[in-house]
Design an enzyme around this catalytic site. Structure first.
Site, PDB file in Angstrom:
ATOM      1  CE1 TYR A  74      12.477 -13.479  -2.122  1.00 27.34           C
ATOM      2  CE2 TYR A  74      14.800 -14.501  -2.261  1.00 27.34           C
ATOM      3  CZ  TYR A  74      13.885 -13.521  -2.666  1.00 27.34           C
ATOM      4  OH  TYR A  74      14.501 -12.598  -3.415  1.00 27.34           O
ATOM      5  CG  ASP A  78       3.171  10.554   4.298  1.00 22.80           C
ATOM      6  OD1 ASP A  78       3.389   9.589   4.985  1.00 22.80           O
ATOM      7  OD2 ASP A  78       4.321  10.880   3.835  1.00 22.80           O
ATOM      8  CB  THR A 117       5.749   4.337   9.881  1.00 30.00           C
ATOM      9  OG1 THR A 117       5.432   5.267  10.590  1.00 30.00           O
ATOM     10  CG2 THR A 117       6.499   5.033   8.708  1.00 30.00           C
ATOM     11  CE  LYS A 165       7.573   8.125  11.535  1.00 27.73           C
ATOM     12  NZ  LYS A 165       7.763   7.490  10.683  1.00 27.73           N
TER      13      LYS A 165
END
Length: 412
Positions: free
Chosen positions: A59, A205, A231, A234
């Site tokens: 964490y 984007d 991202t 891809k």
């Protein structure tokens, strides 16, 4: 308990055979069908190893050196490595690698730069805009006043004069450049010029082309945009996730928009896998791969056009192709169903200036498997034959198995 990577599959099979069958079934599906989804790729074994590492146990809310949990000394190294590699790869002053997805990266970008009710100019959804570009079903359409620009009715290319006219009329707080189904390079310099003229932020984007940017096969939006969202899967061939690039002046705002505003604990195993992917993408081998992705897409697009499908914009500059199967007598969803039955997996997409749905396909995964222009020409013929119904699905399915056996995504 001692667990090695070689024994992990056997351990799962003994402990949870039901789920082990699911994982094996998906591996078989990926390995025996043609993955033509423009948004998908095959990660390297090294990326998969990082995803399955003990970092999944940690964490780590916050950022390196300023975590809300103890014991983060080692994972801090992993995140710093991912950040430094991302900055070097894309020429950015700052990188945030914690976003869980491309959509969450866009959400954070908006949170950093905008306030609810602000006007935003983006490619309209009927022309290839993403859900985060103003869909009424998405947070973007509910929180902000989105205005959609269009593409030219004949060419299918972005109408930059329309962008400029809308910007002058509506005076947006931000302009978004990017799409989920636009196969051509965007003119980031011209978008920058328009944004500066009206005093707007420019948000790129770049979820789809960022892997091509990494390999030098597409123009880099980083020098022009205030914030770049992307991202890491891809074409970039990393784990499923997002990232944000920006200048030093916006770094603190972007980081606070990711944590604590939109996300909690970072997924440290995914961040480590991103670091692996950034390292792989900095190599000459990846540059060759990125250029081959584009070469393959151009051959595939030309082959589909020769078979009678209507290729939007007349071709592609990227990994992505959108086509209208209507000239072959079927609509997009029908064509997708026929192709899926024959082992060819792809998506539907909206077609510019119409209500019909076409097909969206890409060459990133096939190129990762080692396929080249000869295979693309063959696939174009197979795809068209299935769509028009002149080629039997069972026969094409055997051709697909032959191709995937010759080019397995994970040899051995």
């Amino acid at each position: 308990m001692t667990v090695t990577h070689t024994s992990a599959a056997d351990l799962l099979r003994r402990q949870d055979p039901e789920l082990a069958d699911v994982l094996l079934g998906e591996l078989v599906r990926q390995s025996t069908t043609l993955q033509l989804n423009a948004a998908e790729n095959f990660t390297s074994p090294a990326v998969l190893a990082a995803l399955g590492s003990p970092l999944a146990n940690k964490y780590a809310e916050g950022y390196p050196g300023a975590r809300h949990h103890g014991g983060c000394e080692i994972v801090d190294v992993a995140e710093r490595l991912a950040v430094s590699r991302a900055c070097a790869l894309f020429g950015a002053e700052h990188a945030n690698v914690q976003s869980h997805s491309g959509s969450s990266a866009v959400l954070a970008a908006y949170a950093a730069l905008l306030r609810p009710g602000d006007t935003v100019l983006a490619l309209g959804l009927p022309y290839g805009g993403h859900l985060t570009h103003g869909s009424p079903a998405n947070f973007s359409g509910r929180w902000f006043d989105f205005v959609g620009y269009t593409v030219d009715a004949e060419s299918g290319l972005v109408d930059y004069e329309h962008v400029r006219a809308l910007a002058r009329l509506r005076r947006p707080k931000a302009i978004v450049c990017g799409s989920i189904s636009y196969p051509r390079h965007l003119d980031h310099a011209l978008f920058r010029e328009i944004a500066d003229e009206v005093g707007a932020y420019l948000i790129a984007d770049a979820a789809h082309p960022m892997g091509l940017v990494a390999g030098g096969a597409a123009p880099n939006p980083v020098p022009y945009a205030d914030v770049v969202c992307a991202t890491t899967h891809k074409v970039l061939r990393g784990p499923r996730g997002g990232m944000i690039l920006c200048g030093a002046g916006l770094a603190e705002r972007v980081d606070r928009a990711v944590f604590p505003f939109t996300q909690g604990g970072a997924q440290m195993h995914t961040i480590a896998a991103k670091a692996v992917a950034f390292g792989e993408a900095s190599t000459p081998a990846f540059a060759a791969y990125a250029h081959q992705v584009v070469a393959n897409a151009r051959v595939l697009a030309a082959g589909l056009a020769a078979e009678g499908l209507a290729v939007t914009t007349g071709g592609t500059d990227t990994h992505l192709i959108t086509v209208d199967p209507a000239p072959l007598g079927v609509d997009g969803p029908t064509a997708r169903g026929r192709l899926a039955a024959a082992g060819m997996v792809l998506d539907c997409c909206v077609l510019p200036h119409g209500t019909a749905r076409g097909l969206r396909l890409g060459t990133a995964a096939l190129t990762t498997q080692g396929m080249g222009e000869a295979e693309m020409a063959r696939i174009a013929g197979m795809l068209a034959g299935v769509v028009r119904g002149s080629a039997g699905g069972a026969r094409v399915r055997e051709d697909v198995r032959e191709l995937t056996a010759a080019f397995p995504p994970y040899p051995g």
